[in-house]
Design an enzyme around this catalytic site. Structure first.
Site, PDB file in Angstrom:
ATOM      1  CD  GLU A 273     -71.529   0.952 -20.286  1.00  0.00           C
ATOM      2  OE1 GLU A 273     -71.167   0.237 -21.154  1.00  0.00           O
ATOM      3  OE2 GLU A 273     -72.093   0.463 -19.244  1.00  0.00           O
ATOM      4  CB  CYS A 344     -39.520 -12.267 -33.630  1.00  0.00           C
ATOM      5  SG  CYS A 344     -37.737 -11.333 -33.257  1.00  0.00           S
TER       6      CYS A 344
HETATM    7  C1  LIG Z   1     -65.763  -1.935 -24.423  1.00  0.00           C
HETATM    8  C2  LIG Z   1     -67.194  -1.311 -23.976  1.00  0.00           C
HETATM    9  C3  LIG Z   1     -67.336  -0.202 -23.934  1.00  0.00           C
HETATM   10  C4  LIG Z   1     -66.764   0.971 -25.024  1.00  0.00           C
HETATM   11  O1  LIG Z   1     -66.732   0.381 -26.488  1.00  0.00           O
HETATM   12  P1  LIG Z   1     -66.462   1.647 -27.456  1.00  0.00           P
HETATM   13  O2  LIG Z   1     -66.624   0.902 -28.726  1.00  0.00           O
HETATM   14  O3  LIG Z   1     -65.124   1.925 -27.042  1.00  0.00           O
HETATM   15  O4  LIG Z   1     -67.166   2.699 -27.105  1.00  0.00           O
HETATM   16  C5  LIG Z   1     -68.857   0.157 -23.212  1.00  0.00           C
HETATM   17  N1  LIG Z   1     -69.374  -0.741 -22.603  1.00  0.00           N
HETATM   18  C6  LIG Z   1     -68.765  -2.129 -22.423  1.00  0.00           C
HETATM   19  C7  LIG Z   1     -69.452  -2.810 -21.715  1.00  0.00           C
HETATM   20  C8  LIG Z   1     -67.486  -2.506 -23.058  1.00  0.00           C
HETATM   21  O5  LIG Z   1     -67.256  -3.655 -22.690  1.00  0.00           O
END
Ligand SMILES: *Cc1c(COP(=O)(O)O)cnc(C)c1O
Length: 426
Positions: A273, A344
């Site tokens: 991911e 601000c």
């Molecule tokens: C934020 C997140 C990601 C992505 O993280 P990166 O550091 O941008 O690669 C992947 N999986 C989950 C569950 C997340 O919360």
């Protein structure tokens, strides 16, 4: 690797001079490079070679429809953390069977929407969520594909606000509880066991924690299969870091090798991911210097880029490069400045104590590394309309989000009809 470079004295995004972007769209504006986004996605995708895998882009890093559609067309899936992100992913044309849904606080409405869409996997983060999801799925006469998000208790060695895989974090369920919960899931008729999921943190620049988490997840998946659970997929989350300054994060190839080494001959389908590593260096935030203010102890470059646009420096103390659009002559004078915005708040800065080529009112500059967690974390604080976003493709500029207007600021607001205040003037 990215496509933002000085050419003939002017900073370009691919073949488009950023002076053209400012003239046509104004400032501040996010500028993304199609070639960079595509390259980053392909490098990650190809790193897993022939092993069955799905790269689910983390939508929260950059939820722009234009960006999601581009990645979706390359074969990306989506990692979503809300009903709104699911809506965006589907709207951008990403097929539901490539969407995974993470998050500690999914509502019944959101779970129902995802069931209706037929997503690939629910990353369930608590026992309570298992029960609700089971009931909702049964009510709809379907079975929800489920992966438990486990917390492998690994320190990703990153900023505490973006660590998510420690015992003390709110995310996931402890590894030690997993086996019992899978036994429970197997008895719930509204659920179908799909895989195991995890995400230990963001901006990770060492391979060690990634490899260690991967080993623990695969060991869990193997143990679950031995116990008779139909686990077919392991989702290793995102988190691979990028170079904002002098970090040297592992390459996608090294990252994939660490994961595939852990997966071995298990035959498990791999999901990752990535968010930041795909989009981070594929975008810049283009702004303009308004004033140069000489204070007693400091020089402030007062610009039209506020913390409402880009909050990472204020929120995480993050470092972002600041680069003048007009290429400074070799040996040109420099000054040590704070690059601040009009908001601000004293935390309204993009860079502090930074030695930069001299800049003057009217000069354009870019905040680098703004393609991830830039626009997506922006707000209207100080009633500043959100900035425009453009996608550059070679020599062509596409506006993928128009700049908000003042009317947009109040679009959802109304004045309550109240009885006149007692003693008030009529
Ligand atoms: C934020 C997140 C990601 C992505 O993280 P990166 O550091 O941008 O690669 C992947 N999986 C989950 C569950 C997340 O919360």
């Amino acid at each position: 690797m990215h496509h933002f470079h000085h050419r003939h004295g002017t900073l370009h995004a691919e073949d488009v001079p950023l002076t053209d972007v400012a003239a046509r769209v104004g400032t501040p504006t996010w500028v993304y490079s199609r070639a960079t986004l595509e390259r980053h996605f392909r490098v990650m995708d190809e790193a897993f070679g022939q092993h069955p895998h799905t790269v689910c882009f983390a939508v929260k890093a950059n939820p722009s429809l234009g960006v999601l559609a581009l990645l979706g067309a390359l074969g990306a899936g989506a990692d979503v953390v809300s009903g709104g992100e699911l809506f965006r992913a589907l709207r951008a044309g990403i097929p539901a069977d490539r969407v995974v849904y993470s998050g500690v606080g999914k509502t019944e409405r959101e779970l129902t929407e995802a069931l209706r869409a037929g997503i690939r996997s629910f990353h369930v983060e608590s026992e309570g969520e298992l029960e609700i999801l089971d009931a909702l799925a049964r009510g709809m006469g379907t079975r929800a594909p489920v992966s438990l998000r486990v917390n492998p208790d690994i320190d990703p060695a990153t900023h505490p606000y973006i660590s998510t895989g420690l015992r003390t974090n709110k995310f996931g369920v402890p590894l030690a509880r997993a086996a019992a919960l899978y036994d429970r899931m197997a008895r719930l008729p509204g659920l179908r066991i799909h895989g195991v999921a995890s995400h230990i943190g963001s901006q990770i620049t060492q391979l060690g924690p990634i490899a260690e988490a991967a080993a623990r997840l695969v060991a869990l998946a193997r143990a679950l299969r031995s116990a008779g659970h139909p686990v077919t997929e392991v989702d290793f989350g995102g988190g691979l870091g990028i170079a904002y300054r002098d970090e040297v994060p592992p390459s996608p190839a090294d990252y994939a090798r660490a994961i595939l080494d852990a997966v071995g001959d298990s035959g498990l389908h791999v999901v990752v991911e990535p968010g930041r590593v795909i989009a981070g260096n594929a975008g810049v935030l283009l702004g303009r210097v308004l004033y140069v203010k000489q204070a007693e102890a400091r020089t402030f470059l007062v610009t039209d880029v506020g913390m409402n646009d880009s909050i990472r420096p204020a929120l995480y103390g993050a470092h972002h490069g600041v680069v003048p659009v007009a290429e400074p002559a070799p040996g040109a004078a420099q000054a040590t400045v704070d690059v601040v915005g009009p908001v601000c708040e004293s935390a309204d800065f993009q860079a502090r104590d930074r030695t930069l080529p001299l800049m003057h009112p009217g000069d354009l500059f870019c905040v680098m590394g703004e393609g991830a967690y830039g626009a997506s974390m922006s707000s209207q604080y100080n009633s500043r309309p959100r900035a425009a976003e453009v996608l550059v493709d070679g020599g062509t500029l596409h506006v993928i989000r128009t700049r908000e207007s003042y009317e947009d600021l109040v679009r959802h607001e109304s004045v309550a009809t109240l009885p006149p205040p007692a003693g008030g003037r009529s």
